[in-house]
Scaffold this motif. Structure first.
Motif, mmCIF file in Angstrom:
data_model
loop_
_atom_site.group_PDB
_atom_site.id
_atom_site.type_symbol
_atom_site.label_atom_id
_atom_site.label_comp_id
_atom_site.label_asym_id
_atom_site.label_seq_id
_atom_site.Cartn_x
_atom_site.Cartn_y
_atom_site.Cartn_z
ATOM 1 N N TRP A 164 -3.521 27.004 -0.071
ATOM 2 C CA TRP A 164 -3.728 25.961 0.937
ATOM 3 C C TRP A 164 -4.293 24.693 0.285
ATOM 4 N N TYR A 165 -5.304 24.872 -0.546
ATOM 5 C CA TYR A 165 -5.911 23.718 -1.215
ATOM 6 C C TYR A 165 -4.907 23.045 -2.156
ATOM 7 N N PHE A 166 -4.120 23.841 -2.884
ATOM 8 C CA PHE A 166 -3.147 23.262 -3.809
ATOM 9 C C PHE A 166 -2.063 22.494 -3.061
ATOM 10 N N MET A 167 -1.550 23.077 -1.978
ATOM 11 C CA MET A 167 -0.487 22.408 -1.223
ATOM 12 C C MET A 167 -0.998 21.113 -0.586
ATOM 13 N N GLY A 168 -2.225 21.164 -0.048
ATOM 14 C CA GLY A 168 -2.803 19.939 0.502
ATOM 15 C C GLY A 168 -2.927 18.859 -0.554
ATOM 16 N N SER A 169 -3.394 19.232 -1.741
ATOM 17 C CA SER A 169 -3.549 18.266 -2.835
ATOM 18 C C SER A 169 -2.212 17.620 -3.195
ATOM 19 N N LEU A 170 -1.151 18.431 -3.245
ATOM 20 C CA LEU A 170 0.159 17.936 -3.665
ATOM 21 C C LEU A 170 0.822 17.084 -2.590
ATOM 22 N N ILE A 171 0.415 17.244 -1.347
ATOM 23 C CA ILE A 171 0.903 16.366 -0.277
ATOM 24 C C ILE A 171 0.133 15.053 -0.287
ATOM 25 N N TRP A 172 -1.190 15.155 -0.460
ATOM 26 C CA TRP A 172 -2.040 13.966 -0.344
ATOM 27 C C TRP A 172 -1.921 13.037 -1.548
ATOM 28 N N LEU A 173 -1.782 13.583 -2.760
ATOM 29 C CA LEU A 173 -1.847 12.748 -3.959
ATOM 30 C C LEU A 173 -0.775 11.660 -3.992
ATOM 31 N N PRO A 174 0.524 11.957 -3.795
ATOM 32 C CA PRO A 174 1.512 10.870 -3.846
ATOM 33 C C PRO A 174 1.280 9.821 -2.767
ATOM 34 N N VAL A 175 0.865 10.257 -1.566
ATOM 35 C CA VAL A 175 0.600 9.293 -0.484
ATOM 36 C C VAL A 175 -0.557 8.380 -0.865
ATOM 37 N N LEU A 176 -1.646 8.974 -1.373
ATOM 38 C CA LEU A 176 -2.808 8.187 -1.789
ATOM 39 C C LEU A 176 -2.443 7.204 -2.889
ATOM 40 N N TYR A 177 -1.676 7.691 -3.871
ATOM 41 C CA TYR A 177 -1.365 6.842 -5.012
ATOM 42 C C TYR A 177 -0.498 5.656 -4.604
ATOM 43 N N ILE A 178 0.450 5.899 -3.720
ATOM 44 C CA ILE A 178 1.312 4.802 -3.241
ATOM 45 C C ILE A 178 0.489 3.786 -2.470
ATOM 46 N N ILE A 179 -0.358 4.262 -1.541
ATOM 47 C CA ILE A 179 -1.169 3.347 -0.737
ATOM 48 C C ILE A 179 -2.132 2.555 -1.619
ATOM 49 N N GLY A 180 -2.735 3.215 -2.594
ATOM 50 C CA GLY A 180 -3.773 2.572 -3.400
ATOM 51 C C GLY A 180 -3.264 1.653 -4.479
ATOM 52 N N ASN A 181 -2.034 1.882 -4.971
ATOM 53 C CA ASN A 181 -1.569 1.147 -6.143
ATOM 54 C C ASN A 181 -0.412 0.188 -5.883
ATOM 55 N N LEU A 182 0.488 0.541 -5.001
ATOM 56 C CA LEU A 182 1.685 -0.286 -4.877
ATOM 57 C C LEU A 182 1.503 -1.548 -4.033
ATOM 58 N N PRO A 183 0.752 -1.525 -2.915
ATOM 59 C CA PRO A 183 0.732 -2.736 -2.083
ATOM 60 C C PRO A 183 -0.343 -3.750 -2.440
ATOM 61 N N TYR A 184 -0.951 -3.645 -3.648
ATOM 62 C CA TYR A 184 -2.096 -4.513 -3.932
ATOM 63 C C TYR A 184 -1.710 -5.990 -3.965
ATOM 64 N N LYS A 185 -0.451 -6.296 -4.284
ATOM 65 C CA LYS A 185 -0.020 -7.697 -4.313
ATOM 66 C C LYS A 185 0.333 -8.210 -2.923
ATOM 67 N N LEU A 186 0.466 -7.307 -1.956
ATOM 68 C CA LEU A 186 0.854 -7.699 -0.607
ATOM 69 C C LEU A 186 -0.347 -8.029 0.258
ATOM 70 N N LEU A 187 -1.563 -7.686 -0.205
ATOM 71 C CA LEU A 187 -2.777 -7.885 0.573
ATOM 72 C C LEU A 187 -3.776 -8.715 -0.226
ATOM 73 N N SER A 188 -4.759 -9.258 0.477
ATOM 74 C CA SER A 188 -5.817 -9.999 -0.211
ATOM 75 C C SER A 188 -7.103 -9.863 0.582
ATOM 76 N N GLY A 189 -8.205 -10.231 -0.041
ATOM 77 C CA GLY A 189 -9.484 -10.254 0.643
ATOM 78 C C GLY A 189 -9.978 -8.887 1.060
ATOM 79 N N VAL A 190 -10.622 -8.824 2.238
ATOM 80 C CA VAL A 190 -11.240 -7.595 2.722
ATOM 81 C C VAL A 190 -10.234 -6.470 2.908
ATOM 82 N N PRO A 191 -9.040 -6.708 3.522
ATOM 83 C CA PRO A 191 -8.070 -5.606 3.652
ATOM 84 C C PRO A 191 -7.693 -4.989 2.309
ATOM 85 N N GLN A 192 -7.586 -5.839 1.276
ATOM 86 C CA GLN A 192 -7.254 -5.328 -0.048
ATOM 87 C C GLN A 192 -8.340 -4.397 -0.566
#
Length: 463
Positions: A164-192
């Motif tokens: 359960w812990y492994f499957m949760g990790s493997l679902i969450w990691l790609p989502v987290l990485y995309i949210i945290g790394n890819l849109p940084y140029k699309l946002l600025s200020g506090v939302p960033q």
């Protein structure tokens, strides 16, 4: 013939384990350099090389190598070993798993070179350039494909809680990485910054923590020779982590430029994280009932139990730091790196050490070379970590109160830094002990692997 075939089954795990050991030494060497720069700011300032060896470039290299080189690769090696064991089958796509290892090493090397040359996004734990982020996401998706396919084709009907812990990790990691790394140029200020800390906090909590806790639940019954205390309690821990951890990012911006309601909203889930932590620790202590005497003579178990205790301390500090009063003191001080080292090194690196001491003898068919080296590794790591953390925590409290009184400017700031020198020395001594401990760790495992190859060659010659 049979031994060789069995050995090939473990090739993906071996590849990731061995690679992680290399990155452990390299990453901790960078960390040792950083601690020495607190004492001698001009350390390694050599002409034009000072541009590449300055603190601002070495620090993100240190964090990224240890997070994604050492601990992530150790975790992936563990997943490739543990998941087939729990599923009673073989790892799916073993060749793809090995290719993933080559790709992951390339990413770490390329990312370190990019940071050395000054190419950075300035995102905490996500400083690599965009093109490398895309490769990371592609690699994590392939990792999830391998693991989920193995689980889907399992011969064991029951899903043990670690899965359960492994499957949760493997679902969450790609989502987290995309949210945290890819849109940084699309946002600025506090939302960033909110996005940055959503990623920065949760990559620890929903990747390193969840894989680490899953490994604790796998290793503890083996090492203690006791059944897991409560399956239900372990699932309560899983679902409360999944529910509460994701909302913790705003507490990193406490007393910062975010709305007051959002600051308070970040405090509530931080405090509620005590629930999954107590669930894990209750299970650990319940499983260890009647077997505490084994810890004295079983170094992997000693690492595992110590890692669980460091995890508890980490998650007691977290809610405390999320409160506005304490945050106003310790924010931006040396307290923060002391706290950050507790989960990454103290908790989940300890779990990784226990995992390697447990798994490598099984996948190399050779007992660990030296019990004394294991003990030395444990005690040097623990003493070094305690010196490091208590010196940074103490320095952080002094710094915080000094800054409240106005010592963050001018001559007072310089005087405060001079006054902190004893703590910086203790920090460097602690870091040196931690580094030396890993040399003992790697020498021990290297000797074990060499003995395994020697035994294999001898058997083949005898045949």
């Amino acid at each position: 013939m049979t031994t060789q075939t069995s050995s090939d089954l473990y090739r993906p795990s071996k590849f990731f384990f061995y690679s992680s050991l290399v990155w452990l030494v390299v990453g901790m060497l960078y960390g040792l350099i950083l601690s020495l720069k607190f004492i001698w700011p001009n350390f390694l300032v050599w002409g034009p090389l000072q541009i590449y060896l300055q603190f601002g470039r070495i620090r993100p290299i240190h964090t990224n190598i240890l997070l994604f080189g050492w601990l992530s690769m150790a975790n992936i090696g563990a997943l490739f070993y543990v998941i087939p064991k729990l599923c009673r089958n073989q790892l799916a796509f073993p060749k793809l798993a090995v290719y993933l290892g080559y790709a992951w090493n390339f990413i770490i090397i390329a990312g370190s070179i990019a940071l050395t040359l000054g190419y950075t996004t300035t995102t905490e734990y996500g400083e690599w350039p965009l093109w490398l982020d895309i490769l990371v996401v592609f690699g994590v998706v392939n990792l999830a494909l391998i693991c989920f396919t193995t689980i889907a084709n399992r011969n064991e009907k029951q899903l043990y809680v670690s899965l359960w812990y492994f499957m949760g990790s493997l679902i969450w990691l790609p989502v987290l990485y995309i949210i945290g790394n890819l849109p940084y140029k699309l946002l600025s200020g506090v939302p960033q910054f909110l996005i940055f800390w959503f990623y920065g906090h949760n990559v620890i909590g929903l990747w390193f923590t969840t894989v680490g806790v899953g490994l604790i639940y796998y290793l503890l019954p083996y090492l203690s020779k006791n059944p897991l205390y409560s399956h239900r309690l372990s699932l309560i821990g899983f679902w409360t982590i999944a529910t509460f951890y994701v909302w913790n990012g705003p507490h990193h911006l406490q007393n910062g430029p975010i709305p007051l309601w959002l600051m308070k909203a970040g405090i509530i889930p931080s405090v509620l994280l005590i629930i999954p932590v107590w669930a894990v620790l209750a299970n650990v202590f319940g499983t260890m009932k009647g077997k505490w005497h084994v810890v004295a003579h079983n170094t992997p178990l000693k690492f595992l139990v110590s890692g669980s205790i460091f995890y508890l301390i980490t998650c007691l500090q977290g809610p405390f730091q999320s409160l506005q009063g304490p945050s106003s003191i310790v924010k931006f001080t040396d307290w923060v790196p002391g706290h950050a080292h507790l989960p990454v090194f103290g908790a989940f690196s300890y779990v990784a050490f226990a995992m390697m001491y447990f798994a490598l003898p099984k996948i190399t068919y050779q007992n660990i070379y030296s019990e004394k080296l294991m003990e030395t590794h444990y005690w040097l790591s623990t003493v070094g970590l305690l010196l490091f953390t208590f010196s940074t925590w103490t320095a952080g409290v002094f710094e915080g109160f000094a800054w409240i009184e106005g010592a963050q400017y001018g001559l007072q700031f310089v005087e405060m830094l001079v006054a902190m020198q004893p703590f910086f020395w203790i920090r460097a001594i602690g870091g040196t002990l931690m580094f030396v401990a890993q040399i003992f760790f790697i020498v021990n495992l290297y000797k074990t692997i060499r003995l395994s190859k020697y035994s294999q060659n001898t058997n083949e010659s005898s045949a």
